[in-house]
Design a protein around this motif. Structure first.
Motif, PDB file in Angstrom:
ATOM      1  N   PRO A  28      50.383  -1.029 -16.769  1.00 35.31           N
ATOM      2  CA  PRO A  28      50.318  -1.762 -18.045  1.00 35.31           C
ATOM      3  C   PRO A  28      51.194  -1.149 -19.124  1.00 35.31           C
ATOM      4  O   PRO A  28      51.796  -1.878 -19.931  1.00 35.31           O
ATOM      5  CB  PRO A  28      48.834  -1.674 -18.418  1.00 35.31           C
ATOM      6  N   ALA A  29      51.289   0.193 -19.151  1.00 39.06           N
ATOM      7  CA  ALA A  29      52.133   0.846 -20.156  1.00 39.06           C
ATOM      8  C   ALA A  29      53.595   0.479 -19.943  1.00 39.06           C
ATOM      9  O   ALA A  29      54.320   0.149 -20.900  1.00 39.06           O
ATOM     10  CB  ALA A  29      51.947   2.356 -20.094  1.00 39.06           C
ATOM     11  N   ALA A  30      54.049   0.553 -18.704  1.00 36.19           N
ATOM     12  CA  ALA A  30      55.446   0.219 -18.409  1.00 36.19           C
ATOM     13  C   ALA A  30      55.749  -1.233 -18.790  1.00 36.19           C
ATOM     14  O   ALA A  30      56.790  -1.521 -19.407  1.00 36.19           O
ATOM     15  CB  ALA A  30      55.724   0.454 -16.930  1.00 36.19           C
ATOM     16  N   ARG A  31      54.850  -2.138 -18.447  1.00 40.92           N
ATOM     17  CA  ARG A  31      55.063  -3.557 -18.772  1.00 40.92           C
ATOM     18  C   ARG A  31      55.105  -3.770 -20.290  1.00 40.92           C
ATOM     19  O   ARG A  31      55.985  -4.471 -20.807  1.00 40.92           O
ATOM     20  CB  ARG A  31      53.945  -4.410 -18.165  1.00 40.92           C
ATOM     21  N   ALA A  32      54.150  -3.181 -21.002  1.00 41.90           N
ATOM     22  CA  ALA A  32      54.067  -3.389 -22.451  1.00 41.90           C
ATOM     23  C   ALA A  32      55.312  -2.863 -23.164  1.00 41.90           C
ATOM     24  O   ALA A  32      55.852  -3.518 -24.069  1.00 41.90           O
ATOM     25  CB  ALA A  32      52.821  -2.700 -22.996  1.00 41.90           C
ATOM     26  N   LEU A  33      55.777  -1.704 -22.748  1.00 39.59           N
ATOM     27  CA  LEU A  33      56.953  -1.118 -23.383  1.00 39.59           C
ATOM     28  C   LEU A  33      58.218  -1.912 -23.051  1.00 39.59           C
ATOM     29  O   LEU A  33      59.080  -2.135 -23.913  1.00 39.59           O
ATOM     30  CB  LEU A  33      57.099   0.337 -22.940  1.00 39.59           C
ATOM     31  N   HIS A  34      58.326  -2.335 -21.802  1.00 40.63           N
ATOM     32  CA  HIS A  34      59.467  -3.143 -21.395  1.00 40.63           C
ATOM     33  C   HIS A  34      59.525  -4.451 -22.186  1.00 40.63           C
ATOM     34  O   HIS A  34      60.603  -4.868 -22.636  1.00 40.63           O
ATOM     35  CB  HIS A  34      59.390  -3.434 -19.892  1.00 40.63           C
ATOM     36  N   GLU A  35      58.363  -5.086 -22.366  1.00 40.33           N
ATOM     37  CA  GLU A  35      58.320  -6.350 -23.115  1.00 40.33           C
ATOM     38  C   GLU A  35      58.760  -6.171 -24.563  1.00 40.33           C
ATOM     39  O   GLU A  35      59.205  -7.134 -25.199  1.00 40.33           O
ATOM     40  CB  GLU A  35      56.890  -6.919 -23.082  1.00 40.33           C
ATOM     41  N   ARG A  36      58.650  -4.952 -25.075  1.00 41.34           N
ATOM     42  CA  ARG A  36      59.039  -4.683 -26.458  1.00 41.34           C
ATOM     43  C   ARG A  36      60.457  -4.140 -26.569  1.00 41.34           C
ATOM     44  O   ARG A  36      60.861  -3.670 -27.629  1.00 41.34           O
ATOM     45  CB  ARG A  36      58.017  -3.730 -27.089  1.00 41.34           C
ATOM     46  N   GLY A  37      61.184  -4.196 -25.470  1.00 41.32           N
ATOM     47  CA  GLY A  37      62.593  -3.833 -25.509  1.00 41.32           C
ATOM     48  C   GLY A  37      62.909  -2.399 -25.182  1.00 41.32           C
ATOM     49  O   GLY A  37      64.077  -1.982 -25.259  1.00 41.32           O
ATOM     50  N   ALA A  38      61.906  -1.612 -24.812  1.00 39.53           N
ATOM     51  CA  ALA A  38      62.171  -0.221 -24.447  1.00 39.53           C
ATOM     52  C   ALA A  38      62.882  -0.155 -23.102  1.00 39.53           C
ATOM     53  O   ALA A  38      62.722  -1.033 -22.251  1.00 39.53           O
ATOM     54  CB  ALA A  38      60.870   0.566 -24.392  1.00 39.53           C
ATOM     55  N   LEU A  39      63.675   0.895 -22.913  1.00 37.49           N
ATOM     56  CA  LEU A  39      64.329   1.167 -21.634  1.00 37.49           C
ATOM     57  C   LEU A  39      63.406   2.107 -20.852  1.00 37.49           C
ATOM     58  O   LEU A  39      63.340   3.303 -21.129  1.00 37.49           O
ATOM     59  CB  LEU A  39      65.703   1.800 -21.865  1.00 37.49           C
ATOM     60  N   VAL A  40      62.664   1.546 -19.910  1.00 34.23           N
ATOM     61  CA  VAL A  40      61.561   2.251 -19.274  1.00 34.23           C
ATOM     62  C   VAL A  40      61.964   2.781 -17.905  1.00 34.23           C
ATOM     63  O   VAL A  40      62.520   2.050 -17.075  1.00 34.23           O
ATOM     64  CB  VAL A  40      60.335   1.325 -19.128  1.00 34.23           C
ATOM     65  N   GLN A  54      54.069  -1.389  -5.715  1.00 31.04           N
ATOM     66  CA  GLN A  54      53.970  -1.419  -7.177  1.00 31.04           C
ATOM     67  C   GLN A  54      55.343  -1.272  -7.814  1.00 31.04           C
ATOM     68  O   GLN A  54      55.670  -1.953  -8.800  1.00 31.04           O
ATOM     69  CB  GLN A  54      53.039  -0.304  -7.655  1.00 31.04           C
ATOM     70  N   ALA A  55      56.165  -0.381  -7.238  1.00 27.26           N
ATOM     71  CA  ALA A  55      57.508  -0.167  -7.766  1.00 27.26           C
ATOM     72  C   ALA A  55      58.338  -1.437  -7.667  1.00 27.26           C
ATOM     73  O   ALA A  55      59.089  -1.782  -8.602  1.00 27.26           O
ATOM     74  CB  ALA A  55      58.182   0.977  -7.012  1.00 27.26           C
ATOM     75  N   ALA A  56      58.210  -2.147  -6.555  1.00 27.58           N
ATOM     76  CA  ALA A  56      58.987  -3.382  -6.369  1.00 27.58           C
ATOM     77  C   ALA A  56      58.658  -4.411  -7.448  1.00 27.58           C
ATOM     78  O   ALA A  56      59.558  -5.102  -7.961  1.00 27.58           O
ATOM     79  CB  ALA A  56      58.723  -3.957  -4.981  1.00 27.58           C
ATOM     80  N   GLU A  57      57.384  -4.506  -7.813  1.00 22.09           N
ATOM     81  CA  GLU A  57      56.988  -5.463  -8.855  1.00 22.09           C
ATOM     82  C   GLU A  57      57.602  -5.097 -10.201  1.00 22.09           C
ATOM     83  O   GLU A  57      58.063  -5.975 -10.934  1.00 22.09           O
ATOM     84  CB  GLU A  57      55.462  -5.509  -8.969  1.00 22.09           C
ATOM     85  N   LEU A  58      57.608  -3.815 -10.513  1.00 22.29           N
ATOM     86  CA  LEU A  58      58.184  -3.387 -11.790  1.00 22.29           C
ATOM     87  C   LEU A  58      59.701  -3.505 -11.792  1.00 22.29           C
ATOM     88  O   LEU A  58      60.307  -3.908 -12.795  1.00 22.29           O
ATOM     89  CB  LEU A  58      57.762  -1.948 -12.097  1.00 22.29           C
ATOM     90  N   GLU A  59      60.324  -3.168 -10.668  1.00 26.98           N
ATOM     91  CA  GLU A  59      61.790  -3.269 -10.591  1.00 26.98           C
ATOM     92  C   GLU A  59      62.260  -4.701 -10.718  1.00 26.98           C
ATOM     93  O   GLU A  59      63.349  -4.962 -11.257  1.00 26.98           O
ATOM     94  CB  GLU A  59      62.269  -2.647  -9.286  1.00 26.98           C
ATOM     95  N   GLY A  62      63.043  -5.413 -14.153  1.00 22.72           N
ATOM     96  CA  GLY A  62      64.133  -4.650 -14.745  1.00 22.72           C
ATOM     97  C   GLY A  62      63.741  -3.252 -15.164  1.00 22.72           C
ATOM     98  O   GLY A  62      64.461  -2.592 -15.921  1.00 22.72           O
ATOM     99  N   ILE A  63      62.584  -2.787 -14.688  1.00 24.72           N
ATOM    100  CA  ILE A  63      62.111  -1.436 -14.996  1.00 24.72           C
ATOM    101  C   ILE A  63      62.559  -0.484 -13.886  1.00 24.72           C
ATOM    102  O   ILE A  63      62.416  -0.787 -12.707  1.00 24.72           O
ATOM    103  CB  ILE A  63      60.569  -1.419 -15.111  1.00 24.72           C
ATOM    104  N   THR A  64      63.118   0.650 -14.263  1.00 21.61           N
ATOM    105  CA  THR A  64      63.542   1.652 -13.288  1.00 21.61           C
ATOM    106  C   THR A  64      62.338   2.440 -12.793  1.00 21.61           C
ATOM    107  O   THR A  64      61.499   2.872 -13.596  1.00 21.61           O
ATOM    108  CB  THR A  64      64.564   2.616 -13.919  1.00 21.61           C
TER     109      THR A  64
END
Length: 481
Positions: A28-40, A54-59, A62-64
């Motif tokens: 949830p932290a990675a998603r929330a920060l990504h949605e706000r324009g952070a480079l996560v 889980q990594a595949a879903e985040l990648e 566009g999350i590294t």
């Protein structure tokens, strides 16, 4: 970023944030920060099948994600957001400290992001302590709901605080369970009111010392605005209140199983009473509920109810809602849960009692006990526990890898108590343990599973251990029917 500021004051766009750990808080932290324009960038120690999924879903968003390497601080990191269980001495955090990069936990991030979209941030009523947190928070939520408030039990209880503060529901108030891990990484949290239920040695391998553990628990009081709730039977909790830097006008409120003094909640003639949130607390007391409204009415659970009531009253909840909320509350499974009565013997599942402090409270709830105990001791000693419980013990059945430690304490401090030592660590041992306990029990006794140990030597978790006990008891009940 001041402690009272929210997300609208933070420009996340292009900010390099490293999230440490996948899971309940990291994703949830990675998603929330990504949605706000952070480079996560998410880093994770594990690289198993679940982590890769889980990594595949985040990648895909566009999350590294960097699996199998949670030790190295990614270049350009401006902030680290960590899962609460990661220890402070991990190389990642040492590198962050050397580089002057702040480290937040998921609770800190949720605190900073509350009030998103122009909504008024919901106040937090926070609960911590060595034992009883989840029960107290769920009692509190039940009381708040009975008062007609939109609320949820969140935090260490398994419901992400980020999901609560960023979701569609606009809450009036949140009942928040916080662990010592979470508080360690939440420097700017400022609750409306908070409670520390008790303090006993736990997680000392993580914190390094009892003093550090207590200090992290005490963070829950920092900046409280209305009430710091403490346990009058545990002076260490009151000490934490004295040390806290709170808002002007914030009060210290005690709870006790005895008759309350001014600014306390307590018990008089089977009635839970309030001498804190009344017009004339020197001379008056407000009836809140009967002891029989608490389920189950074991001493430690009455203490939980008083702490929940104190926080609710601090928020302005009327007495009738305290009573109605406690009546409506149903405890989670494996927390001093009555399973069955067989031949006038009560069988109780308190598999959640995974340390000596919790087991001490469980044993104190009954007068004559056949105790089923054992498992992984996690460095615990049992002399004090056995000394306090000896007069209540009809007999003891020991299971698990570290059962010898309990047996030795029984030999020293309760040599007259019969002990059955089951030299087994397989899951089937629980059926034999129940059978042997039944042989020791007499009418009016309680066969109590309160292991004082972790479960992982024999079971996946304490839930599975409790289920094995309950299954064995029910099978015995069927046979005797």
């Amino acid at each position: 970023m001041g402690s009272q500021e929210v997300s609208s004051t933070v420009d996340w766009q292009g900010k390099h944030v490293t999230v440490a750990g996948l899971g309940v808080s990291g994703i949830p932290a990675a998603r929330a920060l990504h949605e706000r324009g952070a480079l996560v960038t998410v880093v994770n120690d594990g690289d198993d099948e679940r982590a890769r999924a889980q990594a595949a879903e985040l990648e895909a968003l566009g999350i590294t994600v960097r699996l199998g390497d949670g030790a190295t601080l990614p270049p350009s990191t401006e902030l680290v957001v960590t899962a609460p269980g990661w220890q402070p001495d991990k190389p990642l955090f040492l590198a962050a400290a050397e580089a002057g990069v702040p480290v937040w936990g998921d609770v800190e991030l949720a605190w900073r992001l509350r009030g998103t979209g122009g909504r008024k941030p919901a106040p937090w009523l926070a609960v911590t302590g060595t034992n009883g947190k989840t029960t107290t928070v769920r009692m509190l939520a039940s009381i708040l709901q009975a008062a007609g408030l939109r609320t949820a039990a969140v935090g260490n209880i398994g419901v992400s605080l980020l999901d609560a503060v960023l979701g569609e529901t606009e809450y009036d108030v949140l009942a928040v369970e916080l662990s010592s891990y979470q508080l360690h990484w939440a420097p700017s949290l400022r609750a409306h009111s908070a409670a520390v239920l008790n303090l006993a040695p736990d997680h000392l391998d993580w914190h390094g010392s009892m003093a550090a553990y207590a200090a992290d628990k005490g963070r829950v009081y920092e900046g409280n605005t209305v009430a710091c709730v403490y346990n009058a039977a545990d002076p260490a909790t009151e000490d934490l209140v004295r040390e806290a830097d709170v808002e002007e006008g914030c009060r210290a409120i005690g709870f006790t199983l005895g008759a309350p003094g001014p600014s306390q909640l307590g018990v008089v003639d089977g009635i839970l009473v309030d001498r804190a949130f009344v017009a004339n607390r020197q001379k008056q007391a407000q009836e809140l509920a009967e002891v029989t409204d608490v389920n189950p009415p074991a001493p430690h659970n009455i203490a939980n109810a008083l702490a929940a009531a104190a926080l609710a009253r601090a928020f302005g909840v009327e007495p009738a809602a305290v009573r109605d909320g406690l009546r409506a509350f149903r405890p989670d499974a494996h927390r001093i849960e009555h399973v069955a009565d067989i031949d006038e013997v009560r069988y109780v599942d308190d598999s959640k009692a995974t340390n000596t402090h919790a087991t001490e409270a469980s044993l104190a709830a009954y007068d004559s006990i056949v105790w089923i105990a054992g498992g992984l001791a996690k460095g615990a000693t049992f002399d004090e526990l056995v000394t306090g419980a000896a007069k209540r013990l009809r007999g003891v059945v020991l299971i698990g890898a570290d059962r010898a430690l309990i047996r030795e304490a029984l030999t020293r401090h309760a040599p007259e108590v019969p002990v059955v030592d089951l030299d087994r660590t397989d899951t089937g041992a629980m059926s034999e343990a129940v059978a042997r306990a039944a042989e020791l029990a007499r009418p009016g006794d309680t066969v109590l599973l309160a292991p004082a140990c972790a479960s992982m030597d024999m079971f996946t978790n304490y839930n599975k251990r409790g289920e094995a006990f309950a299954d064995a008891v029910r099978a015995r009940a069927d046979e005797s029917a």
